[in-house]
Design an enzyme around this catalytic site. Structure first.
Site, short mmCIF file in Angstrom:
data_model
loop_
_atom_site.label_atom_id
_atom_site.label_comp_id
_atom_site.label_asym_id
_atom_site.label_seq_id
_atom_site.Cartn_x
_atom_site.Cartn_y
_atom_site.Cartn_z
N HIS A 96 0.86 -1.19 0.00
CA HIS A 96 0.00 0.00 0.00
C HIS A 96 0.90 1.24 0.00
O HIS A 96 2.11 1.13 0.21
CB HIS A 96 -0.90 0.02 1.26
N HIS A 109 5.51 5.89 -1.01
CA HIS A 109 6.25 4.69 -1.37
C HIS A 109 5.46 3.44 -1.01
O HIS A 109 4.51 3.51 -0.24
CB HIS A 109 7.60 4.67 -0.64
#
Length: 177
Positions: free
Chosen positions: A37, A120
């Site tokens: 995620h 990220h």
């Protein structure tokens, strides 16, 4: 007390592509692809009332779908590497969505996030990984082909208290668009 954070889910086909970078790094604890995620705002362990306030206020976030471009592999921690990740380009739309989440969480009474936001996908958490091994791992992956996807919702995740990496539960989903 729930441990919460908000984020963008990574589609299964993108997770599969990113999972190909697993392995070959001593000291790495690889994250399961189904737990990939992009965190928008870590909230932490909070009481039920604050969790409810955040849940409601996130429903007030109205943004268009966000195009995410993942463009390189990198690491956090420098001389003491602690994670390997796939970087998401900090586009204006992604940064503005994250800022909305920051405002909602602060309005609920939580302190501001002190770290600079770096979008990220964490691929591995590192324990006792040598900086040279991490540099070699990153160097041998060569040019990273850009991967794009469009996020049509953001979610409120919960996790159990642990060293990170899942499993994560979607507590609520909010459409983008």
């Amino acid at each position: 007390m729930p441990r919460l954070f908000t984020g963008l889910e990574v589609p299964a086909e993108v997770a599969m592509s990113l999972s190909m970078y697993r392995g070959g790094l001593p000291g790495a604890r690889w994250i399961d692809p189904e737990n990939y995620h992009i965190t928008l705002r870590f909230i932490g362990d909070i009481d039920e009332k604050t969790a409810h306030d955040i849940y409601v206020s996130l429903g007030e976030v109205h943004r268009h779908p966000v195009t995410v471009t993942i463009d390189e592999l990198a690491s956090f921690g420098g001389g003491r590497p602690r994670a390997v990740f796939a970087r998401a380009v900090p586009s204006t739309e992604l940064i503005e969505l994250q800022a909305d989440h920051e405002r909602k969480v602060r309005r609920a009474g939580l302190p501001p996030e002190t770290r600079k936001y770096t979008p990220h996908v964490t691929l591995a958490r590192l324990r006792d990984a040598s900086p040279i091994d991490v540099a070699d791992y990153l160097a041998t992956r060569g040019a990273f082909p850009a991967i794009r996807f469009t996020a049509t919702r953001f979610v409120l995740f919960s996790s159990r208290a642990s060293v990170g990496g899942g499993p994560y539960v979607v507590e609520a989903a909010y459409p983008l668009g």
